[in-house]
Design an enzyme around this catalytic site. Structure first.
Site, mmCIF file in Angstrom:
data_model
loop_
_atom_site.group_PDB
_atom_site.id
_atom_site.type_symbol
_atom_site.label_atom_id
_atom_site.label_comp_id
_atom_site.label_asym_id
_atom_site.label_seq_id
_atom_site.Cartn_x
_atom_site.Cartn_y
_atom_site.Cartn_z
ATOM 1 N N SER A 100 43.451 44.565 52.066
ATOM 2 C CA SER A 100 43.432 43.245 51.961
ATOM 3 C C SER A 100 43.635 42.926 50.406
ATOM 4 C CB SER A 100 42.465 42.423 52.591
ATOM 5 O OG SER A 100 41.134 42.723 52.235
ATOM 6 N N LYS A 101 43.535 41.655 50.292
ATOM 7 C CA LYS A 101 43.249 41.008 48.783
ATOM 8 C C LYS A 101 42.095 41.572 48.230
ATOM 9 C CE LYS A 101 44.445 38.746 52.067
ATOM 10 N NZ LYS A 101 43.618 39.200 53.421
ATOM 11 N N ARG A 102 41.224 41.870 48.920
ATOM 12 C CA ARG A 102 39.804 42.352 48.568
ATOM 13 C C ARG A 102 39.874 43.556 47.804
ATOM 14 N NH1 ARG A 102 37.097 42.364 53.151
ATOM 15 N NH2 ARG A 102 38.184 44.280 53.459
ATOM 16 N N HIS A 103 40.939 44.300 48.070
ATOM 17 C CA HIS A 103 40.941 45.693 47.558
ATOM 18 C C HIS A 103 41.622 45.797 46.185
ATOM 19 C CE1 HIS A 103 40.239 46.776 51.752
ATOM 20 N NE2 HIS A 103 39.653 47.755 51.018
ATOM 21 N N GLY A 104 42.184 44.556 45.777
ATOM 22 C CA GLY A 104 42.769 44.254 44.388
ATOM 23 C C GLY A 104 43.938 44.492 44.454
#
Length: 474
Positions: free
Chosen positions: A253-257
């Site tokens: 997800s976006k969290r993973h950069g």
RNA sequence: GGUCCCAUCGUCUAGAGGCCGAGGACACCACCCUCUCAAGGUGGAGACACGGGUUCGAAUCCCGUUGGGACUACCA
């Protein structure tokens, strides 16, 4: 059902695809192509609020860059268009009306607040949450009363309350017990369609035979099937792919950069490598083959060989694979792909020199983004030795660089072999081996202690520029 | 909480009852090659989550436990 295989990829237009979605697209595409079928692109933009034209373009650009072409969809058209759900509102409306008329759906007058309260109560009682079906059995007079009140209503699907079994192409048989699948909303109270309506209607209308998607959607398969059947259609076969997860083992997800296709492209990965790598995430041909270009993947792809466990995205392996693809690319192709990264770094590129430099750098580059560092010395004369280079220069014997200039300047022929022997002579004269003897020259000419092979590099640079740099350093 | 999915080296995987004292690839380590850096070569270390069954025999089948994840929305 025999006949043509039709697969679709149905992304939300969220800008550049993240690699998990890209893999879904790839597997769907591979299955279509493997079977000589059609690949359909449909954009799921029913949630109009955060759809931008740019986000829409991002998806198309990524797919094109990856080499996944579509036979029907945005910009290519097709017999079942339009292919953007935002342009299909009336179709969904019609379907909902039909389901309503035929008793497969009903109006639900429960407000979000009421639903929330009842859900909470159910939880407290220890009952499973979810819609309790209250409006399904509304009497006519109750309905009329709600209407008279001016209560807004949604259209809810009356999920047949028997047990369901889905024969999934990758998971096998997956079952749900009686009453476990609740009635769900088809049309919001503002009349807009919800995903569960739109997919079912579209998959049916577009003649989709195989749905390949992430297994986060596994539980919606029976709902999709139920709607399609209520519409009088035959549901496609489903194949649910395990998730692609990040370093923390959580779905990407976006969290993973930077996990978007675009990000990898900008980091100098080539599409061939990304595609090859992605194909091996959750699938293998069954033998030890790892490096396989798209046509080969297409030939051996088989949904039944897709693995069931989540796969962690490993940039290290992608990087290795990228280097392997760079190594096998022809000079013109590789050079063309380097241009973007060189100009991005402010280097003016001489195409002839660049092409000739390819054999020197191809196996030294893991990504195209490394091209500027490797080739800077060829495309600018503004050479400022870095720290390590300065140290090497400082340690060189007095007059060594001057001597190099003299020795190379005296060369009758400016070719790698001659240059190499001149450098050897120079080193020998100073009692140095190649390692010690060549480094000062490398430092002076390239400004770095790391460069492509020295004699070949100097040959490419040319005598004038080489000598000028040696003079400057001396 | 309920339902569902999943479980082989650090990572991606091969493995569909005996061929497995578990194979390959990335990463790691060592050595070789070598003008730097790479690439390449050779070798090494490294896994069947746990517990019960079934079977002459289980990584492979069944059950349970544990651990991950998804779904349980008027998101998709």
């Amino acid at each position: 059902m025999t006949g043509e295989v039709r697969c679709r990829f149905a992304p939300a237009p969220s800008g550049s695809l993240h690699v998990g979605n890209a893999r879904t697209a790839l597997f769907s595409w591979l299955w279509a192509r493997h079977n000589g079928g059609a690949f359909i692109l449909r954009v799921e933009d029913t949630d109009a609020s955060r759809v931008t034209e740019e986000a829409f373009r991002g998806v198309l650009d990524d797919l094109r860059w990856l080499g996944l072409d579509w036979d029907e969809g945005p910009e290519v058209g097709g017999p079942h268009g339009p292919y953007r759900q935002s342009e299909r509102r009336s179709i969904y409306q019609e379907a909902a009306d039909r389901l309503l008329a035929e008793g497969s759906a009903y109006r639900c007058y429960c407000t979000p607040e009421e639903l929330e309260v009842r859900n909470r109560e159910a939880k407290e009682r220890g009952d499973p949450p979810g819609y309790d079906g209250r409006c399904r059995t509304l009497r006519d007079d109750e309905r009329v009363a709600f209407e008279r009140e001016g209560r807004p209503s949604t259209v809810r699907f009356a999920m047949p309350q028997h047990a369901w079994v889905v024969h999934d192409l990758v998971k096998g048989e997956v079952g749900w017990g009686e009453g476990q699948l609740r009635d769900f909303v088809l049309l919001r109270s503002d009349g807009s369609p919800v995903f569960l309506l739109a997919v079912a209607v579209d998959d049916l209308a577009m003649g989709v035979t195989h749905v390949v998607r992430g297994d986060d959607l596994l539980a919606s398969a029976p709902r999709n099937i139920a709607v399609i059947e209520a519409l009088g259609g035959v549901a496609p076969a489903y194949g649910h792919l395990p998730q692609v997860v990040g370093r923390d083992r959580r779905p990407l997800s976006k969290r993973h950069g930077s996990t978007s296709v675009e990000a990898f492209r900008e980091q100098g990965f080539v599409a061939e490598a990304l595609v090859n790598y992605l194909a091996l995430l959750g699938w293998s041909p069954g033998d030890d083959r790892e490096l396989a270009p798209l046509p080969e993947l297409t030939a051996s792809f088989d949904l039944s060989r897709v693995s069931n466990n989540p796969a962690m995205f490993d940039v290290e392996k992608l990087t290795w694979m990228n280097n392997r693809y760079l190594q096998t690319m022809d000079d013109d192709d590789l050079a063309a792909r380097c241009v973007h990264f060189l100009t991005e770094s402010g280097l003016g590129v001489d195409p002839v020199v660049l092409r000739r430099a390819m054999p020197l750098v191809r196996e030294r580059m893991k990504t195209l983004a490394e091209a500027p560092d490797l080739l800077r010395f060829l495309f600018t004369d503004d050479i400022e030795p870095n720290e390590r280079a300065r140290a090497v220069l400082a340690k060189a014997p007095d007059g060594y660089v001057r001597g190099a200039a003299d020795a190379l300047g005296a060369l009758p022929s400016w070719d790698a072999a001659s240059i190499a022997s001149a450098l050897d002579g120079l080193a020998e004269g100073a009692g140095l081996n190649r390692t010690k003897g060549w480094q000062p020259v490398r430092a002076a000419v390239t400004g770095s202690t790391v460069s492509p092979p020295l004699p070949e590099s100097l040959e490419l640079l040319g005598a004038d520029r080489t000598l000028a740099r040696l003079e400057a350093a001396a």
